[in-house]
Design a protein around this motif. Sequence first.
Motif, PDB file in Angstrom:
ATOM      1  N   LEU A 162       0.831  -1.206   0.000  1.00 55.61           N
ATOM      2  CA  LEU A 162       0.000   0.000   0.000  1.00 55.61           C
ATOM      3  C   LEU A 162       0.868   1.260   0.000  1.00 55.61           C
ATOM      4  N   LEU A 163       1.904   1.258   0.828  1.00 50.49           N
ATOM      5  CA  LEU A 163       2.768   2.431   0.953  1.00 50.49           C
ATOM      6  C   LEU A 163       3.486   2.742  -0.356  1.00 50.49           C
ATOM      7  N   GLU A 164       3.935   1.701  -1.076  1.00 53.23           N
ATOM      8  CA  GLU A 164       4.788   1.903  -2.244  1.00 53.23           C
ATOM      9  C   GLU A 164       4.025   1.989  -3.557  1.00 53.23           C
ATOM     10  N   LYS A 165       2.698   1.797  -3.521  1.00 53.33           N
ATOM     11  CA  LYS A 165       1.937   1.883  -4.766  1.00 53.33           C
ATOM     12  C   LYS A 165       1.682   3.346  -5.118  1.00 53.33           C
ATOM     13  N   GLU A 166       1.082   3.587  -6.270  1.00 52.05           N
ATOM     14  CA  GLU A 166       0.771   4.954  -6.702  1.00 52.05           C
ATOM     15  C   GLU A 166      -0.446   5.461  -5.931  1.00 52.05           C
ATOM     16  N   THR A 210      -4.409   9.245  -0.519  1.00 54.94           N
ATOM     17  CA  THR A 210      -4.524   7.917   0.088  1.00 54.94           C
ATOM     18  C   THR A 210      -3.992   6.865  -0.885  1.00 54.94           C
ATOM     19  N   PRO A 211      -3.570   5.694  -0.377  1.00 55.70           N
ATOM     20  CA  PRO A 211      -3.104   4.642  -1.282  1.00 55.70           C
ATOM     21  C   PRO A 211      -4.218   4.020  -2.110  1.00 55.70           C
ATOM     22  N   GLU A 212      -5.454   4.109  -1.619  1.00 51.45           N
ATOM     23  CA  GLU A 212      -6.616   3.604  -2.351  1.00 51.45           C
ATOM     24  C   GLU A 212      -7.729   4.644  -2.279  1.00 51.45           C
ATOM     25  N   VAL A 213      -8.636   4.607  -3.256  1.00 50.78           N
ATOM     26  CA  VAL A 213      -9.768   5.537  -3.265  1.00 50.78           C
ATOM     27  C   VAL A 213     -10.755   5.140  -2.170  1.00 50.78           C
ATOM     28  N   LEU A 214     -11.232   6.133  -1.420  1.00 53.58           N
ATOM     29  CA  LEU A 214     -12.235   5.878  -0.401  1.00 53.58           C
ATOM     30  C   LEU A 214     -13.597   5.679  -1.068  1.00 53.58           C
ATOM     31  N   VAL A 215     -14.393   4.773  -0.508  1.00 53.14           N
ATOM     32  CA  VAL A 215     -15.684   4.405  -1.108  1.00 53.14           C
ATOM     33  C   VAL A 215     -16.817   5.061  -0.322  1.00 53.14           C
ATOM     34  N   ARG A 216     -17.753   5.658  -1.060  1.00 51.74           N
ATOM     35  CA  ARG A 216     -18.904   6.317  -0.416  1.00 51.74           C
ATOM     36  C   ARG A 216     -19.767   5.281   0.302  1.00 51.74           C
TER      37      ARG A 216
END
Length: 552
Positions: A384-388, A403-409
């Motif tokens: 997670l830390l090293e991804k885009e 954030t490492p991932e998009v937050l979901v509504r």
Amino acid sequence: MKNEKVIQNYYKSQVLRCMVACLIFICAFQGFSQNIPSVRSEVDTTSIKIGEQINFKVTVEADSTAQVIFPEGQTFSPLETVEAFATDTTKKSDRYTLQKIYALTQFDSGSYKLPAQRIEIDGKGYFTDSLEIEVANIPVDTLAQKMYDIKPLMEVQKSNTQFWKILLGILIGLVVLGGLIYWFFFRKKPLTEAEKEALLPPYDRALLELKKLENSKYLIQDEYKEYYTELTAIVRSYLEEDAHVSALESTTDELITKLEMLKDAGELKLDHDTLHQFKRILQTADLVKFAKSKPDTTVAEQDRKSIEQIVIKTHDALPEPTEEELMEQEEYLEELARKQQRKKWVLTAGIAVGAILIAIVSLAAYYGPGYVWDTVTGNASKRLLEKEWVSSSYGYPPIDLETPEVLVRQNIKLPPEAKANIQELQTFIYQNDATLLTIATTSTTFAQPVEPDHEKTIEQLLKNFEKKGAKNIITKQEEFSTITGVKGIKTYGSGKFKVPDSSKLVTGKYVILSFGGKGFQQQVLLTWQEDDTYAQEIVDRILKTVEVKTEA
């Protein structure tokens, strides 16, 4: 009359002095005023639409020797600098007129104050006037253009580009390693002359070595000892390999006795004269080697020819190998080939394992054992830390963060008692059960323009922790400021958190950021495992990117 002329002359002289004094003062004042620089500023318009640009022009008049420094970078905040044009310079007598134009814009509607800008002239600061800039919304004609609902979130297939790059790199490395192993271990290398001779049958090899001895320079250089040593070594090696007689370690008498025994047993069909001749040559060789005897050159050459005939006769006298012996010999050769093949594979495997170990040790020494182990095992937090990362804005009033991932509504239904006070609640969450990492944002709009009760909201969040099984929650609080200086409350601490789908408790940490104003509240929630250093780095990076609006 005389007195009147005197008085007139006196008044004339006084008037003349006054005029000269005034003239000197005016000239001095003009010279002094020319040394004072002047700074003017203006904009081409004070009212624009969202995204349009204004031209802010600064004009400086100063001496030709003056050093003028204009402002650079984002010094026009809250307006944004689009472009700073090159300085235009014109000369008028001994003074310069410098003109600098800045293109500015703003992407939110409202009234903004263009702050005064500092112009440095010869180390002294001069300031421009501040201005009010109006940024208006672009009107939307809802009659000519239909309005549509916001489209739902779409699941996008994750890109495998990085995976294929890594896989391609591994394949290239394996191909290179395989090519090196083949080249150095399995490739049929061209044989040297010595290797070719070693592969010849004992009989052919003995004749070839005798031929080389014939062309040697031993006899020319009077090296009889070396000559006879090599001559007897050739015949003894042949007898040991082809006739299976232990000839190398036997004395002359012992060797002749063994050959006679083989002759009597019918295993070696040699005549008596051949054996007698062979004994004589061996005895001559002993005398040369140990008694420093020196026979004639013709005798030495004849002895070589005699040994060649003995080898030929011995070869002819040996019985033909039986079928069983041939099979045993073939099996022996096959087993020998298999052993050599196994040695190659063991050597190859050893080299490969050694290369891998060296690479691992080198990486561990450079990055640390923990980092290498986490890379090999695919630590979820490290990935997670090293991804885009993704930079996005969530809810309204918006909360901006990376954030490492998009937050979901999240679809959250408000209880009836809350609907009277809350107009809208927008929550976005990312949860990773493998790393116990949670990232959540909440934007709340109240029904009335009241100040948010942060303490009550934080207390409710901590109670939710306890409902989910958290224990021993420790709470601390301090002020938090975003990059642009928006102040809020940072509530943080640690506790024992329950692992999802398990009764196990692990030590975790949490951070709650609270912001707000009249009629709205914004919160950011982060939870992670305490001993997860990668998760700690993720949280630290997120906190550095948090930005919120100060008005709803």
